[in-house]
Scaffold this motif. Structure first.
Motif, PDB file in Angstrom:
ATOM      1  N   UNK A   1       6.926  46.623  49.864  1.00  0.00           N
ATOM      2  CA  UNK A   1       6.697  46.940  48.454  1.00  0.00           C
ATOM      3  C   UNK A   1       5.685  45.966  47.866  1.00  0.00           C
ATOM      4  N   UNK A   2       4.710  46.500  47.137  1.00  0.00           N
ATOM      5  CA  UNK A   2       3.687  45.649  46.527  1.00  0.00           C
ATOM      6  C   UNK A   2       4.279  44.692  45.504  1.00  0.00           C
ATOM      7  N   UNK A   3       5.359  45.100  44.839  1.00  0.00           N
ATOM      8  CA  UNK A   3       5.984  44.287  43.791  1.00  0.00           C
ATOM      9  C   UNK A   3       4.994  43.927  42.684  1.00  0.00           C
ATOM     10  N   UNK A   4       4.127  44.881  42.360  1.00  0.00           N
ATOM     11  CA  UNK A   4       3.147  44.702  41.290  1.00  0.00           C
ATOM     12  C   UNK A   4       3.428  45.738  40.216  1.00  0.00           C
ATOM     13  N   UNK A   5       3.683  45.276  39.000  1.00  0.00           N
ATOM     14  CA  UNK A   5       3.987  46.162  37.872  1.00  0.00           C
ATOM     15  C   UNK A   5       2.697  46.548  37.158  1.00  0.00           C
ATOM     16  N   UNK A   6       2.429  47.830  37.072  1.00  0.00           N
ATOM     17  CA  UNK A   6       1.211  48.300  36.433  1.00  0.00           C
ATOM     18  C   UNK A   6       1.186  48.003  34.932  1.00  0.00           C
ATOM     19  N   UNK A   7       2.349  47.955  34.308  1.00  0.00           N
ATOM     20  CA  UNK A   7       2.398  47.637  32.884  1.00  0.00           C
ATOM     21  C   UNK A   7       2.106  46.163  32.637  1.00  0.00           C
ATOM     22  N   UNK A   8       2.681  45.298  33.457  1.00  0.00           N
ATOM     23  CA  UNK A   8       2.408  43.856  33.322  1.00  0.00           C
ATOM     24  C   UNK A   8       0.959  43.526  33.659  1.00  0.00           C
ATOM     25  N   UNK A   9       0.427  44.217  34.678  1.00  0.00           N
ATOM     26  CA  UNK A   9      -0.925  43.922  35.174  1.00  0.00           C
ATOM     27  C   UNK A   9      -1.929  44.966  34.704  1.00  0.00           C
ATOM     28  N   UNK A  10      -1.824  45.366  33.433  1.00  0.00           N
ATOM     29  CA  UNK A  10      -2.645  46.475  32.962  1.00  0.00           C
ATOM     30  C   UNK A  10      -4.113  46.122  32.776  1.00  0.00           C
ATOM     31  N   UNK A  11      -4.500  44.859  32.905  1.00  0.00           N
ATOM     32  CA  UNK A  11      -5.933  44.547  32.934  1.00  0.00           C
ATOM     33  C   UNK A  11      -6.538  44.968  34.275  1.00  0.00           C
ATOM     34  N   UNK A  12      -5.712  45.066  35.312  1.00  0.00           N
ATOM     35  CA  UNK A  12      -6.184  45.477  36.634  1.00  0.00           C
ATOM     36  C   UNK A  12      -5.826  46.920  36.969  1.00  0.00           C
ATOM     37  N   UNK A  13      -4.734  47.435  36.367  1.00  0.00           N
ATOM     38  CA  UNK A  13      -4.248  48.769  36.693  1.00  0.00           C
ATOM     39  C   UNK A  13      -4.026  49.574  35.422  1.00  0.00           C
ATOM     40  N   UNK A  14      -4.012  50.897  35.552  1.00  0.00           N
ATOM     41  CA  UNK A  14      -3.663  51.760  34.434  1.00  0.00           C
ATOM     42  C   UNK A  14      -2.142  51.826  34.281  1.00  0.00           C
ATOM     43  N   UNK A  15      -1.699  51.825  33.028  1.00  0.00           N
ATOM     44  CA  UNK A  15      -0.287  52.020  32.729  1.00  0.00           C
ATOM     45  C   UNK A  15      -0.152  53.050  31.625  1.00  0.00           C
ATOM     46  N   UNK A  16       0.466  54.166  31.936  1.00  0.00           N
ATOM     47  CA  UNK A  16       0.670  55.240  30.972  1.00  0.00           C
ATOM     48  C   UNK A  16       1.491  54.753  29.784  1.00  0.00           C
ATOM     49  N   UNK A  17       2.548  54.022  30.067  1.00  0.00           N
ATOM     50  CA  UNK A  17       3.421  53.531  28.995  1.00  0.00           C
ATOM     51  C   UNK A  17       2.724  52.486  28.140  1.00  0.00           C
ATOM     52  N   UNK A  18       2.079  51.532  28.772  1.00  0.00           N
ATOM     53  CA  UNK A  18       1.437  50.455  28.013  1.00  0.00           C
ATOM     54  C   UNK A  18       0.293  50.978  27.148  1.00  0.00           C
ATOM     55  N   UNK A  19      -0.346  52.071  27.600  1.00  0.00           N
ATOM     56  CA  UNK A  19      -1.481  52.638  26.863  1.00  0.00           C
ATOM     57  C   UNK A  19      -1.060  53.700  25.864  1.00  0.00           C
ATOM     58  N   UNK A  20       0.230  53.981  25.768  1.00  0.00           N
ATOM     59  CA  UNK A  20       0.696  54.992  24.836  1.00  0.00           C
ATOM     60  C   UNK A  20       0.377  56.411  25.266  1.00  0.00           C
ATOM     61  N   UNK A  21       0.171  56.607  26.572  1.00  0.00           N
ATOM     62  CA  UNK A  21      -0.004  57.951  27.109  1.00  0.00           C
ATOM     63  C   UNK A  21      -1.425  58.421  27.255  1.00  0.00           C
ATOM     64  N   UNK A  22      -2.398  57.648  26.806  1.00  0.00           N
ATOM     65  CA  UNK A  22      -3.805  58.066  26.893  1.00  0.00           C
ATOM     66  C   UNK A  22      -4.565  57.034  27.715  1.00  0.00           C
ATOM     67  N   UNK A  23      -4.776  57.349  28.984  1.00  0.00           N
ATOM     68  CA  UNK A  23      -5.410  56.380  29.869  1.00  0.00           C
ATOM     69  C   UNK A  23      -5.879  57.075  31.138  1.00  0.00           C
ATOM     70  N   UNK A  24      -6.558  56.326  32.010  1.00  0.00           N
ATOM     71  CA  UNK A  24      -6.985  56.855  33.290  1.00  0.00           C
ATOM     72  C   UNK A  24      -5.865  56.815  34.310  1.00  0.00           C
TER      73      UNK A  24
END
Length: 271
Positions: free
Chosen positions: A239-262
């Motif tokens: 498991x990568x153990x990488x959270x997309x919401x915590x690391x949203x500068x590197x990854x897209x997070x649907x929740x962190x972006x409020x549903x509008x993102x890549x």
């Protein structure tokens, strides 16, 4: 076992899990930098269904696939619907959904193959990418496991389908769980929590935790437990153990972006 996010081209990054043999398959988890898409998809959006310019998505896919040493014209993808349908891709399906969302292989959430020359690609932004590799029969499976797919055990169902199609034995399979939302950032309501308690009654205390009046759901654990119950050894699950919401500068997070993102992409191609 470990996850590494490495630079593969100018300002272009890709994650990999070292559980998979590099001489047998190419795999990668895209990050969000190095593409041409404008905000709110900035910049390496890999999905055609979010409202981005298809020409930008094709350029992004081309940059990323070529950085992995793959041909973007060989992309094969599906229209993800948060269900449990599993489809098989053949070498002749290379190109399905590569440039247009109108010619994808099927409406499904998992895709399997034992053919080389076809680049399986699925898109994510918090949902869990699960990669399956059978080194005995040289077969691969790529799974999109949001909460709906996870509670219906789509990863385990994909494993069963690989057994039917290729003779895959769960005990031989290597599994990778890519960057996706972690339990610290993923809260759910009581209805969703009850569905998980019912589906994973033996492991509910490890999958669901209450903290500060909120219920936190661990999708990584839920996918791990269902695969272990299907016969995959714990030490063959990475498991990568990488959270997309915590690391949203590197990854897209649907929740962190409020549903509008890549969307990010997970890619697998057999060599």
């Amino acid at each position: 076992m470990s996850f590494v996010l490495r630079q593969v081209a100018t300002n272009l990054w890709s994650g990999r899990l070292d559980i998979f043999p590099a001489d047998r398959l190419v795999h990668g988890f895209s990050a969000r930098q190095g593409g041409v898409s404008p905000a709110p998809f900035d910049t390496l959006n890999m999905a055609l269904h979010v409202g981005d310019d298809p020409r930008a998505v094709w350029e992004n896919r081309t940059r990323y696939l070529r950085a992995l040493g793959l041909d973007p014209a060989h992309i094969c993808t599906i229209r993800q619907v948060h269900g449990t349908e599993v489809v098989r891709a053949l070498r002749s399906d290379a190109g399905r959904g590569a440039r247009s969302d109108g010619d994808t292989l099927a409406d499904a959430d998992a895709i399997i193959t034992d053919d080389s020359g076809v680049a399986l690609l699925l898109c994510y932004a918090d949902c869990v990418p699960v990669l399956l590799y059978d080194p005995v029969h040289h077969a691969a499976g790529l799974v999109h496991a949001g909460w709906k797919g996870t509670v219906q055990c789509i990863a385990a169902k994909t494993l069963v389908r690989m057994g039917e199609e290729f003779g895959t034995a769960a005990s031989a399979v290597l599994v990778g769980i890519g960057p996706s939302i972690g339990s610290d950032c993923y809260t759910v309501g009581t209805e969703v929590a009850e569905r998980f308690r019912t589906a994973f009654s033996a492991h509910a205390d490890k999958i669901l935790r209450e903290r500060d009046g909120e219920i936190h759901l661990d999708l990584w654990a839920a996918n791990r437990f269902q695969l272990m119950e299907a016969g995959v050894a714990d030490d063959k699950i990475d498991c990568a153990n990488v959270c997309t919401s915590c690391a949203r500068t590197s990854f897209y997070s649907y929740r962190a972006a409020g549903g509008r993102t890549g969307r990010l992409a997970a890619v697998m191609e057999l060599l």
